[in-house]
Design a protein around this motif. Structure first.
Motif, PDB file in Angstrom:
ATOM      1  N   THR A  50       0.844  -1.200   0.000  1.00  0.00           N
ATOM      2  CA  THR A  50       0.000   0.000   0.000  1.00  0.00           C
ATOM      3  C   THR A  50       0.877   1.247   0.000  1.00  0.00           C
ATOM      4  N   VAL A  51       0.606   2.174  -0.877  1.00  0.00           N
ATOM      5  CA  VAL A  51       1.372   3.419  -0.953  1.00  0.00           C
ATOM      6  C   VAL A  51       0.956   4.339   0.189  1.00  0.00           C
ATOM      7  N   GLU A  52       1.939   4.757   0.979  1.00  0.00           N
ATOM      8  CA  GLU A  52       1.673   5.670   2.096  1.00  0.00           C
ATOM      9  C   GLU A  52       1.895   7.117   1.684  1.00  0.00           C
ATOM     10  N   THR A  53       3.028   7.393   1.024  1.00  0.00           N
ATOM     11  CA  THR A  53       3.312   8.768   0.618  1.00  0.00           C
ATOM     12  C   THR A  53       3.806   8.799  -0.822  1.00  0.00           C
ATOM     13  N   LYS A  81      -4.412   8.735  -4.428  1.00  0.00           N
ATOM     14  CA  LYS A  81      -3.320   9.391  -3.692  1.00  0.00           C
ATOM     15  C   LYS A  81      -2.359  10.085  -4.650  1.00  0.00           C
ATOM     16  N   THR A 102       6.647   5.786  -1.186  1.00  0.00           N
ATOM     17  CA  THR A 102       7.010   5.094   0.049  1.00  0.00           C
ATOM     18  C   THR A 102       5.841   4.215   0.454  1.00  0.00           C
ATOM     19  N   LEU A 103       6.104   2.903   0.617  1.00  0.00           N
ATOM     20  CA  LEU A 103       5.046   1.959   0.939  1.00  0.00           C
ATOM     21  C   LEU A 103       4.880   1.813   2.448  1.00  0.00           C
ATOM     22  N   ALA A 104       3.798   1.160   2.838  1.00  0.00           N
ATOM     23  CA  ALA A 104       3.481   1.009   4.259  1.00  0.00           C
ATOM     24  C   ALA A 104       4.574   0.269   5.011  1.00  0.00           C
ATOM     25  N   ASP A 105       5.304  -0.634   4.333  1.00  0.00           N
ATOM     26  CA  ASP A 105       6.366  -1.378   5.011  1.00  0.00           C
ATOM     27  C   ASP A 105       7.712  -0.660   4.961  1.00  0.00           C
ATOM     28  N   GLY A 106       7.727   0.570   4.451  1.00  0.00           N
ATOM     29  CA  GLY A 106       8.948   1.358   4.409  1.00  0.00           C
ATOM     30  C   GLY A 106       9.709   1.269   3.094  1.00  0.00           C
ATOM     31  N   ASP A 127      -5.296   4.592  -9.459  1.00  0.00           N
ATOM     32  CA  ASP A 127      -5.725   4.185  -8.120  1.00  0.00           C
ATOM     33  C   ASP A 127      -7.112   4.703  -7.742  1.00  0.00           C
ATOM     34  N   GLN A 167      10.835   1.850  -0.643  1.00  0.00           N
ATOM     35  CA  GLN A 167      10.731   3.026  -1.503  1.00  0.00           C
ATOM     36  C   GLN A 167      10.983   2.654  -2.966  1.00  0.00           C
TER      37      GLN A 167
END
Length: 404
Positions: A129-132, A164, A143-147, A159, A149
């Motif tokens: 999942t893309v966080e930022t 996002k 940057t994904l949820a697990d860190g 999406d 990049q």
């Protein structure tokens, strides 16, 4: 950090097709999306232009066995209003095509696409999942949820309506809703559909039957939210009877299948469809009611243009303004299609006599003027195709007049 030429966020139909098309144009692609076990029981009607594009990608031969031809599309006025329009039948043979397009289960199309993605060397599927999202002058970073990049020269948002990618690019949207809900289902019937799709225009919106393989069809029935709640609460046997009555038993006895779904109707158009190193495809850029088989066909035209812009540059860097060029190329098509779907839907809901007169008169003209009907059919399957054919149609009409 992993580096790619293109990153695509979202692995639905539009995201996967974009990944395959761009990878086969020579670009390295990261396809980023969380894992999902959700089954999509909906169907999709793809027009001739979209089928030809899938064929060029080597995908159509694998999808075709699960699809049904759409050779005739007829419109029946079921409004019971004072001014009723005539029944209009659009036949693909009138414009030299065996079919306008094909209707297929989303499940079958997704299966073919996921296999193609897995076999494509230029695609790296990234589960997460893309966080930022950071969009710079020279590249973009996810940057994904697990860190983890991911860096890419160009970023595509596939999406969905809550994109996002669109938010990160600071692209606004215009949204509006309708007092309607679409009931979406599949059903079996005892009479053959003969590759005919029928759209009843009703006071609450379109009731559209589209052929599937065998003696089966898909249905989009647009009603009020209250009617949708009532219909979905019915046992399948009773709902089957209601569908059959609405269809005037044209396809014989109807048996509605399980997995009936409802979708509140709304529309959305992004203020821009691309900007700098970002492009939006599918419902990240535009979304509207399931009317006129426009949704995925419009998305595939996004992908066709994007492939032309980025694919021709294979071997060289992607320009910093590629997204802005994409926006200029797509604006007229997206806005015109969105407006036409909106106008058709509102014309069915309107109680104003001038609106009813205009709608009825338009269908009368289409019913009686063959050349105009041909132009409309060509435009429906590919923007610009009808206008390109206009000179030859005029010449043909003049010749017939002289011969008479």
């Amino acid at each position: 950090m992993k580096n790619f030429e293109i990153a695509i966020v979202g692995a639905g139909l539009a995201g996967q097709i974009a990944a395959i098309a761009l990878a086969r144009s020579g670009r390295t692609v990261a396809l980023v999306a969380p894992k999902t076990d959700k089954t999509d029981k909906r169907t999709t009607a793809l027009m001739d232009q979209s089928i030809r594009f899938l064929d060029r990608l080597g995908l159509w031969s694998k999808v075709e066995p699960s699809a049904a031809k759409l050779s005739t599309m007829q419109i029946i006025d079921g409004t019971d209003r004072l001014l009723r329009a005539p029944t209009v039948a659009f036949r693909s043979s009138e414009i030299g095509l065996p079919a306008f397009g094909w209707n297929m289960p989303n499940e079958a199309l997704l299966s073919v696409l996921s296999d193609a993605v897995a076999q494509e060397n230029n695609i790296t599927a990234v589960e997460g999942t893309v966080e930022t999202v950071e969009i710079g002058k020279h590249d973009t970073t996810l940057t994904l949820a697990d860190g983890e990049q991911i860096s890419a020269s160009f970023l595509i948002g596939a999406d969905g309506r809550k994109s996002k990618v669109r938010d990160a690019a600071e692209i606004g949207v215009r949204t509006w809703s309708y007092p309607q809900t679409a009931l979406v289902l599949n059903f079996a019937h005892t009479r053959p559909h003969s590759n005919v799709s029928t759209e009843f225009h009703t006071p609450t919106g379109p009731f559209t039957q589209v052929p599937l393989g065998g003696d089966r069809s898909s249905l989009v029935w647009v009603v009020t939210p209250e009617q949708a709640a009532e219909l979905t609460a019915l046992p399948l046997q009773d709902l089957s009877r209601r569908v059959e009555e609405r269809m005037q038993s044209m396809l014989g006895t109807v048996t509605v299948e399980d997995n009936v779904q409802t979708w509140p109707l709304s529309s959305m158009t992004a203020h821009r469809f691309g900007k700098g190193r970002v492009a939006l495809v599918g419902e990240a850029g535009h979304g509207f009611p399931p009317i006129g088989a426009q949704g995925l066909n419009l998305s595939l035209r996004d992908i066709i243009v994007l492939t032309e812009l980025l694919g021709t540059l294979t071997g060289g860097p992607i320009p910093a303004d590629a997204g802005s060029k994409f926006d200029r190329r797509r604006r007229a098509d997206v806005i015109s299609r969105s407006l036409s779907v909106d106008l058709l839907n509102r014309s069915l809901l309107s109680s104003l006599l001038p609106m009813q007169m205009a709608r009825a008169a338009g269908l009368h003209v289409l019913s009686s003027v063959g050349p105009l009907r041909g132009i409309v059919m060509r435009e429906g399957i590919e923007p610009g195709r009808g206008l390109k054919a206009l000179p030859s149609l005029l010449v043909g009409s003049l010749r017939r007049s002289w011969n008479e």
